[in-house]
Design a protein around this motif. Structure first.
Motif, PDB file in Angstrom:
ATOM      1  N   THR A   1      45.491  32.076  44.579  1.00 48.64           N
ATOM      2  CA  THR A   1      46.585  31.340  45.213  1.00 48.64           C
ATOM      3  C   THR A   1      47.537  30.793  44.161  1.00 48.64           C
ATOM      4  O   THR A   1      47.202  30.708  42.976  1.00 48.64           O
ATOM      5  N   PHE A   2      48.714  30.385  44.642  1.00 49.53           N
ATOM      6  CA  PHE A   2      49.769  29.932  43.735  1.00 49.53           C
ATOM      7  C   PHE A   2      50.423  28.659  44.272  1.00 49.53           C
ATOM      8  O   PHE A   2      50.608  28.493  45.474  1.00 49.53           O
ATOM      9  N   THR A   3      50.751  27.776  43.353  1.00 46.58           N
ATOM     10  CA  THR A   3      51.618  26.646  43.640  1.00 46.58           C
ATOM     11  C   THR A   3      52.865  26.815  42.785  1.00 46.58           C
ATOM     12  O   THR A   3      52.869  27.598  41.822  1.00 46.58           O
ATOM     13  N   THR A   4      53.927  26.094  43.127  1.00 46.18           N
ATOM     14  CA  THR A   4      55.175  26.315  42.393  1.00 46.18           C
ATOM     15  C   THR A   4      56.107  25.122  42.489  1.00 46.18           C
ATOM     16  O   THR A   4      55.846  24.165  43.218  1.00 46.18           O
ATOM     17  N   ASP A   5      57.209  25.181  41.730  1.00 46.54           N
ATOM     18  CA  ASP A   5      58.300  24.216  41.792  1.00 46.54           C
ATOM     19  C   ASP A   5      59.536  24.924  42.342  1.00 46.54           C
ATOM     20  O   ASP A   5      59.811  26.080  41.980  1.00 46.54           O
ATOM     21  N   THR A  42      54.101  39.465  39.008  1.00 54.33           N
ATOM     22  CA  THR A  42      52.993  38.650  38.496  1.00 54.33           C
ATOM     23  C   THR A  42      52.034  38.270  39.620  1.00 54.33           C
ATOM     24  O   THR A  42      50.812  38.411  39.493  1.00 54.33           O
ATOM     25  N   VAL A  43      52.591  37.802  40.736  1.00 51.16           N
ATOM     26  CA  VAL A  43      51.770  37.407  41.888  1.00 51.16           C
ATOM     27  C   VAL A  43      50.991  38.605  42.434  1.00 51.16           C
ATOM     28  O   VAL A  43      49.776  38.520  42.687  1.00 51.16           O
ATOM     29  N   ASP A  44      51.674  39.729  42.608  1.00 54.10           N
ATOM     30  CA  ASP A  44      51.036  40.912  43.201  1.00 54.10           C
ATOM     31  C   ASP A  44      49.894  41.419  42.325  1.00 54.10           C
ATOM     32  O   ASP A  44      48.839  41.832  42.842  1.00 54.10           O
ATOM     33  N   PHE A  45      50.081  41.392  41.000  1.00 57.14           N
ATOM     34  CA  PHE A  45      49.024  41.874  40.117  1.00 57.14           C
ATOM     35  C   PHE A  45      47.789  40.990  40.206  1.00 57.14           C
ATOM     36  O   PHE A  45      46.666  41.489  40.360  1.00 57.14           O
ATOM     37  N   LEU A  46      47.972  39.678  40.128  1.00 51.85           N
ATOM     38  CA  LEU A  46      46.826  38.773  40.163  1.00 51.85           C
ATOM     39  C   LEU A  46      46.108  38.854  41.503  1.00 51.85           C
ATOM     40  O   LEU A  46      44.877  38.849  41.563  1.00 51.85           O
ATOM     41  N   ARG A  47      46.856  38.974  42.582  1.00 54.77           N
ATOM     42  CA  ARG A  47      46.228  39.068  43.910  1.00 54.77           C
ATOM     43  C   ARG A  47      45.560  40.424  44.121  1.00 54.77           C
ATOM     44  O   ARG A  47      44.566  40.520  44.846  1.00 54.77           O
ATOM     45  N   SER A  48      46.078  41.462  43.508  1.00 60.52           N
ATOM     46  CA  SER A  48      45.438  42.775  43.641  1.00 60.52           C
ATOM     47  C   SER A  48      44.085  42.784  42.945  1.00 60.52           C
ATOM     48  O   SER A  48      43.162  43.489  43.369  1.00 60.52           O
ATOM     49  N   GLU A  49      43.953  41.997  41.874  1.00 56.92           N
ATOM     50  CA  GLU A  49      42.692  41.918  41.139  1.00 56.92           C
ATOM     51  C   GLU A  49      41.748  40.884  41.758  1.00 56.92           C
ATOM     52  O   GLU A  49      40.533  41.001  41.627  1.00 56.92           O
ATOM     53  N   SER A  50      42.315  39.879  42.421  1.00 50.23           N
ATOM     54  CA  SER A  50      41.517  38.811  43.027  1.00 50.23           C
ATOM     55  C   SER A  50      42.221  38.364  44.314  1.00 50.23           C
ATOM     56  O   SER A  50      43.122  37.529  44.265  1.00 50.23           O
ATOM     57  N   ASP A  64      55.740  29.952  33.305  1.00 55.44           N
ATOM     58  CA  ASP A  64      56.737  30.873  33.826  1.00 55.44           C
ATOM     59  C   ASP A  64      56.079  32.232  34.097  1.00 55.44           C
ATOM     60  O   ASP A  64      55.166  32.634  33.365  1.00 55.44           O
ATOM     61  N   PRO A  65      56.553  32.960  35.111  1.00 48.81           N
ATOM     62  CA  PRO A  65      55.902  34.228  35.467  1.00 48.81           C
ATOM     63  C   PRO A  65      55.947  35.277  34.367  1.00 48.81           C
ATOM     64  O   PRO A  65      55.014  36.079  34.233  1.00 48.81           O
ATOM     65  N   ASP A  66      56.992  35.264  33.551  1.00 50.66           N
ATOM     66  CA  ASP A  66      57.090  36.259  32.486  1.00 50.66           C
ATOM     67  C   ASP A  66      56.141  35.961  31.330  1.00 50.66           C
ATOM     68  O   ASP A  66      55.961  36.799  30.441  1.00 50.66           O
ATOM     69  N   GLU A  67      55.504  34.780  31.347  1.00 45.90           N
ATOM     70  CA  GLU A  67      54.563  34.422  30.294  1.00 45.90           C
ATOM     71  C   GLU A  67      53.126  34.795  30.645  1.00 45.90           C
ATOM     72  O   GLU A  67      52.227  34.636  29.822  1.00 45.90           O
ATOM     73  N   VAL A  68      52.911  35.264  31.871  1.00 47.54           N
ATOM     74  CA  VAL A  68      51.577  35.702  32.282  1.00 47.54           C
ATOM     75  C   VAL A  68      51.434  37.174  31.904  1.00 47.54           C
ATOM     76  O   VAL A  68      51.654  38.072  32.715  1.00 47.54           O
ATOM     77  N   ASP A  69      51.079  37.409  30.637  1.00 49.80           N
ATOM     78  CA  ASP A  69      50.946  38.795  30.168  1.00 49.80           C
ATOM     79  C   ASP A  69      49.546  39.324  30.493  1.00 49.80           C
ATOM     80  O   ASP A  69      48.707  38.632  31.078  1.00 49.80           O
ATOM     81  N   GLU A  70      49.287  40.577  30.136  1.00 50.30           N
ATOM     82  CA  GLU A  70      48.015  41.211  30.474  1.00 50.30           C
ATOM     83  C   GLU A  70      46.836  40.477  29.859  1.00 50.30           C
ATOM     84  O   GLU A  70      45.780  40.345  30.485  1.00 50.30           O
ATOM     85  N   ASP A  71      46.997  39.992  28.637  1.00 51.96           N
ATOM     86  CA  ASP A  71      45.892  39.316  27.953  1.00 51.96           C
ATOM     87  C   ASP A  71      45.546  38.001  28.642  1.00 51.96           C
ATOM     88  O   ASP A  71      44.365  37.685  28.853  1.00 51.96           O
ATOM     89  N   LEU A  72      46.558  37.229  29.025  1.00 45.16           N
ATOM     90  CA  LEU A  72      46.308  35.963  29.711  1.00 45.16           C
ATOM     91  C   LEU A  72      45.709  36.224  31.095  1.00 45.16           C
ATOM     92  O   LEU A  72      44.768  35.539  31.519  1.00 45.16           O
ATOM     93  N   ALA A  73      46.250  37.210  31.805  1.00 46.71           N
ATOM     94  CA  ALA A  73      45.710  37.545  33.126  1.00 46.71           C
ATOM     95  C   ALA A  73      44.244  37.950  33.014  1.00 46.71           C
ATOM     96  O   ALA A  73      43.409  37.539  33.830  1.00 46.71           O
ATOM     97  N   ASP A  74      43.900  38.725  31.987  1.00 45.64           N
ATOM     98  CA  ASP A  74      42.513  39.138  31.787  1.00 45.64           C
ATOM     99  C   ASP A  74      41.615  37.932  31.518  1.00 45.64           C
ATOM    100  O   ASP A  74      40.507  37.846  32.056  1.00 45.64           O
TER     101      ASP A  74
END
Length: 265
Positions: free
Chosen positions: A128-132, A116-124, A67-77
């Protein structure tokens, strides 16, 4: 699994690596809530990612269905700065409408998803993303459906897994009013599928001319072998000598509805 120790999980993964598996996917029900089971203090998902990322013999590591709310700063790092972590994630949307997300009892909103998407794409930028996506959930209006289509355009998913809603007895959703008719569900399903194919084609198009690595996965009857780049772009390679489970470098020379065509380097 929360009931298994971290050592057991890492041992199982090491066994897979020792048996030649080049890519490991960490997935499961509510994987974002992973706490290392028997470990004290608990080991969170970000630490598990770092531990697996450091394992000898591993080539690729993915995190899927979160879930997008589970991608916190530590996991993203952990994902963005890992040596073997793939810059692609399966992040669950389900609906682009906040009204429907609330009816589904989801803990996030479309705004949290975009953040969540914007942060990850701004860093990389290649992330890309897949989804349900579920189509026709009880109470879904045409405006709710259009919200989902607009969310798809905003993100440009590499792949969308689309599920038409169907009643299941003794579920909360089954007892909800304002069910969507099968004919409307069918029409919305086709609109989601057509848009998904269009957007994924456009996403792949932006990578034409690039040189990328591909993990070969399965051979097709027409002599091509299919695989994915690190950021989960589907690639087809015309090369009889290749077998599944090889990592090769290709140049992306053509885009087709079935995927990118890669020329072996």
């Amino acid at each position: 699994s929360r009931s298994r120790s971290l050592d057991d999980i890492l041992k199982e993964i090491q066994d897979l690596i020792d048996n030649g598996f080049k890519e490991i996917v960490l997935t499961g029900i509510n994987i974002g809530d992973f706490d290392g089971g028997a470990e004290n203090p608990p080991v969170r998902l970000a630490e598990l990612v770092r531990k697996v990322d450091s394992m000898e013999g591993l080539h690729r590591l993915r995190v899927s269905s979160i879930d997008p709310d589970e991608v916190d700063e530590d996991l993203a790092d952990a994902i963005l700065n890992g040596k073997k972590t793939c810059h692609s994630m399966h992040v669950v949307l389900q609906s682009g409408s906040n009204v429907i997300l609330k009816r589904m009892n989801r803990k996030y909103t479309r705004q949290i998803f975009f953040k969540t998407v914007d942060f990850l794409r701004s860093e990389s930028p290649d992330f890309t993303f897949t989804t349900d996506i579920i189509v026709g959930f009880p109470g879904e209006t045409e405006i709710d459906h259009l919200d989902t289509l607009s969310a798809m355009r905003e993100v440009r998913f590499a792949k969308v897994h689309m599920f038409p809603y169907s009643d299941r007895e003794r579920t909360k959703a089954s007892g909800m009013p304002n069910k969507v008719s099968p004919s409307i569900i069918s029409r919305r399903k086709q609109e989601v599928l057509r848009l998904s194919e269009k957007l994924s084609f456009e996403l792949r198009e932006s990578f034409l001319g690039r040189e990328m690595t591909v993990l070969t996965e399965k051979r097709e009857g027409n002599g091509r072998i299919e695989g994915h780049t690190e950021n989960f772009l589907n690639v087809l390679i015309h090369e009889d000598s290749l077998k599944p489970n090889e990592i090769v470098r290709v140049k992306l020379i053509e885009n087709t509805p079935a995927g990118l065509i890669g020329k072996l380097l």
